[in-house]
Each structure stands twice: as C-alpha cells, then as structure tokens.
Design a protein around this motif. Sequence first.
Motif, PDB file in Angstrom:
ATOM      1  N   ARG A 130      16.468  -1.118 -38.911  1.00  0.00           N
ATOM      2  CA  ARG A 130      15.988  -2.470 -39.231  1.00  0.00           C
ATOM      3  C   ARG A 130      14.475  -2.522 -39.069  1.00  0.00           C
ATOM      4  NH1 ARG A 130      20.293  -6.019 -39.664  1.00  0.00           N
ATOM      5  NH2 ARG A 130      22.228  -5.008 -39.099  1.00  0.00           N
ATOM      6  N   ALA A 131      13.827  -3.302 -39.902  1.00  0.00           N
ATOM      7  CA  ALA A 131      12.369  -3.417 -39.861  1.00  0.00           C
ATOM      8  C   ALA A 131      11.888  -4.005 -38.533  1.00  0.00           C
ATOM      9  CB  ALA A 131      11.877  -4.271 -41.027  1.00  0.00           C
ATOM     10  N   GLY A 132      12.563  -5.044 -38.046  1.00  0.00           N
ATOM     11  CA  GLY A 132      12.149  -5.704 -36.808  1.00  0.00           C
ATOM     12  C   GLY A 132      10.992  -6.670 -37.030  1.00  0.00           C
ATOM     13  N   GLU A 133      10.592  -7.325 -35.960  1.00  0.00           N
ATOM     14  CA  GLU A 133       9.575  -8.376 -36.051  1.00  0.00           C
ATOM     15  C   GLU A 133       8.143  -7.892 -35.861  1.00  0.00           C
ATOM     16  OE1 GLU A 133      10.165 -12.190 -34.407  1.00  0.00           O
ATOM     17  OE2 GLU A 133      12.327 -12.130 -34.642  1.00  0.00           O
ATOM     18  N   THR A 134       7.949  -6.638 -35.504  1.00  0.00           N
ATOM     19  CA  THR A 134       6.603  -6.131 -35.229  1.00  0.00           C
ATOM     20  C   THR A 134       5.647  -6.382 -36.385  1.00  0.00           C
ATOM     21  OG1 THR A 134       7.527  -4.426 -33.814  1.00  0.00           O
ATOM     22  CG2 THR A 134       5.280  -4.090 -34.564  1.00  0.00           C
ATOM     23  N   HIS A 135       6.077  -6.146 -37.621  1.00  0.00           N
ATOM     24  CA  HIS A 135       5.202  -6.283 -38.783  1.00  0.00           C
ATOM     25  C   HIS A 135       5.397  -7.603 -39.524  1.00  0.00           C
ATOM     26  CE1 HIS A 135       3.743  -2.227 -38.325  1.00  0.00           C
ATOM     27  NE2 HIS A 135       4.991  -1.806 -38.211  1.00  0.00           N
ATOM     28  N   LEU A 136       6.081  -8.543 -38.897  1.00  0.00           N
ATOM     29  CA  LEU A 136       6.262  -9.872 -39.473  1.00  0.00           C
ATOM     30  C   LEU A 136       4.883 -10.528 -39.624  1.00  0.00           C
ATOM     31  CD1 LEU A 136       8.742 -11.738 -40.146  1.00  0.00           C
ATOM     32  CD2 LEU A 136       8.466 -12.668 -37.861  1.00  0.00           C
TER      33      LEU A 136
ATOM     34  N   ASP B 160      15.486  -7.759 -41.022  1.00  0.00           N
ATOM     35  CA  ASP B 160      16.576  -6.810 -40.778  1.00  0.00           C
ATOM     36  C   ASP B 160      16.794  -5.823 -41.922  1.00  0.00           C
ATOM     37  OD1 ASP B 160      17.440  -7.684 -38.145  1.00  0.00           O
ATOM     38  OD2 ASP B 160      17.947  -9.550 -39.148  1.00  0.00           O
ATOM     39  N   VAL B 161      15.924  -5.830 -42.899  1.00  0.00           N
ATOM     40  CA  VAL B 161      16.025  -4.883 -44.000  1.00  0.00           C
ATOM     41  C   VAL B 161      15.831  -3.462 -43.442  1.00  0.00           C
ATOM     42  CG1 VAL B 161      13.560  -5.018 -44.607  1.00  0.00           C
ATOM     43  CG2 VAL B 161      15.231  -4.459 -46.356  1.00  0.00           C
ATOM     44  N   PRO B 162      16.567  -2.460 -43.954  1.00  0.00           N
ATOM     45  CA  PRO B 162      16.429  -1.103 -43.413  1.00  0.00           C
ATOM     46  C   PRO B 162      15.209  -0.370 -43.985  1.00  0.00           C
ATOM     47  CG  PRO B 162      18.171  -1.138 -45.050  1.00  0.00           C
ATOM     48  CD  PRO B 162      17.690  -2.553 -44.898  1.00  0.00           C
ATOM     49  N   MET B 163      14.031  -0.908 -43.699  1.00  0.00           N
ATOM     50  CA  MET B 163      12.757  -0.329 -44.139  1.00  0.00           C
ATOM     51  C   MET B 163      11.789  -0.366 -42.962  1.00  0.00           C
ATOM     52  SD  MET B 163      12.582  -2.018 -48.028  1.00  0.00           S
ATOM     53  CE  MET B 163      11.121  -2.878 -47.655  1.00  0.00           C
ATOM     54  N   ALA B 164      10.614   0.186 -43.156  1.00  0.00           N
ATOM     55  CA  ALA B 164       9.617   0.225 -42.083  1.00  0.00           C
ATOM     56  C   ALA B 164       9.046  -1.161 -41.767  1.00  0.00           C
ATOM     57  CB  ALA B 164       8.488   1.182 -42.452  1.00  0.00           C
ATOM     58  N   LYS B 165       8.961  -2.014 -42.794  1.00  0.00           N
ATOM     59  CA  LYS B 165       8.402  -3.360 -42.613  1.00  0.00           C
ATOM     60  C   LYS B 165       9.354  -4.382 -43.226  1.00  0.00           C
ATOM     61  CE  LYS B 165       3.657  -1.840 -42.537  1.00  0.00           C
ATOM     62  NZ  LYS B 165       2.338  -1.888 -43.147  1.00  0.00           N
ATOM     63  N   PRO B 166       9.292  -5.631 -42.760  1.00  0.00           N
ATOM     64  CA  PRO B 166      10.145  -6.674 -43.340  1.00  0.00           C
ATOM     65  C   PRO B 166       9.900  -6.825 -44.843  1.00  0.00           C
ATOM     66  CG  PRO B 166       9.164  -7.448 -41.302  1.00  0.00           C
ATOM     67  CD  PRO B 166       8.488  -6.146 -41.632  1.00  0.00           C
ATOM     68  N   ALA B 167      10.949  -7.145 -45.576  1.00  0.00           N
ATOM     69  CA  ALA B 167      10.830  -7.415 -47.013  1.00  0.00           C
ATOM     70  C   ALA B 167      10.350  -8.850 -47.190  1.00  0.00           C
ATOM     71  CB  ALA B 167      12.168  -7.216 -47.705  1.00  0.00           C
TER      72      ALA B 167
END
Length: 190
Positions: free
Chosen positions: A12-18, A82-89
């Motif tokens: 999951r991308a997570g909130e770090t790069h939100l 929660d997208v399975p990428m490095a950063k949120p979509a």
Amino acid sequence: MTLLGRLLRNRRAGETHLSWNLPNLQGPGLFTLASEEFGPEGPLARTHCAKHVGGEDLSPHLEWTALPPGTAQLLLVVEDVDVPMAKPAVHCVALIDPATGHLPRGALAAKRPGSGVRPLRSTVGRGYHGPGPIKGHGPHRYVFQLYALAAPVGDVPGATPVDRARPRALLAGFTAPVLGRARLTGVYER
C-alpha cells in the motif's frame, strides 16, 4: 483478479506521500469538510465509483465550514492511500472558487464541471475519477483534502501551464500560502 488483490494485499502507498504531508501545503488552521453522502471513514456509495466497477464516476457532494479570512481560492485533492504503488494515486485535482460554498454531486466532472470549479489533471485524467481498486485487495481509503489558498493559482512563466501539469509536480510546486485545510476520508472495497 481476486488472486492479484490477495497477492498485493500488504502493499500500500500509505500516507507518507499524501499531499496533506507536503511542506508547501501545510496550513495554520483547520476547518471542516463534510458530505451528505458519507461520513468520516464511512463507505463510498457505488455511484461515486469508477465505471469499470459498476459505478457512475460521480463526485460526491462536499461542503465546508467557514473558510479562513483572505481565502482567494480552494484546492481540492482526492487520493487513494491504499493503492499498491509507491505513492498514493491522485483521483482528482481541482481549483474551486470559495464563493461556491459547497460542491453538489457531480460538480468535479471534467466535461461539465460545476460553477466555479476548474478540474485539473489527475493520475488517470482530468476531473473526478472514482474508486476502482483491485478486487480482493481490501478496503481502500480515499482522502478528500481541501486547502484554502491566500492567492489564486496561475500559470508560472516558463513552466508547464497549470491545466497540463502532472499532479505530483503541480502539488509540489504550489507557492501560494495555505491559510487552512480540511480532510474527509471515504472507504471503498471490492
């Protein structure tokens, strides 16, 4: 497709790069963002989901409390953390006239936006693009973030015009002071 979702379940991308965590989008005050159609951490109706999952790609109704004095423009960003990428979509980026007071259902459409709404480019295209997570991946959180800006966003001479800029570059490049911000999270699972 369910197998792929299960295989990627822990990615999951997570909130770090939100966008909420970008230094240039920090603001001194908070206000409230709400919807008649879902509450904080509440489920998003299929109407607001992508067409490929049986939805209508209609943005939900959004309203906000009194904005900070001096608000010249609003910036709305919708991201799937929660997208399975490095950063949120990025599902939507839009500039909004603060005089609108609220956004009715469907106001973030690319072809026929609501009054005072200027849809910009997102990860998928222009305007609102609803949830359409991988089946079996688990619940996805869609974070609606609204920023009250002290100055209207305009094109920067010698740079990519705002309407054509990629969402991550656009969000990282905002220089107008943020007077306040609000967020509301909706959840959808296939």
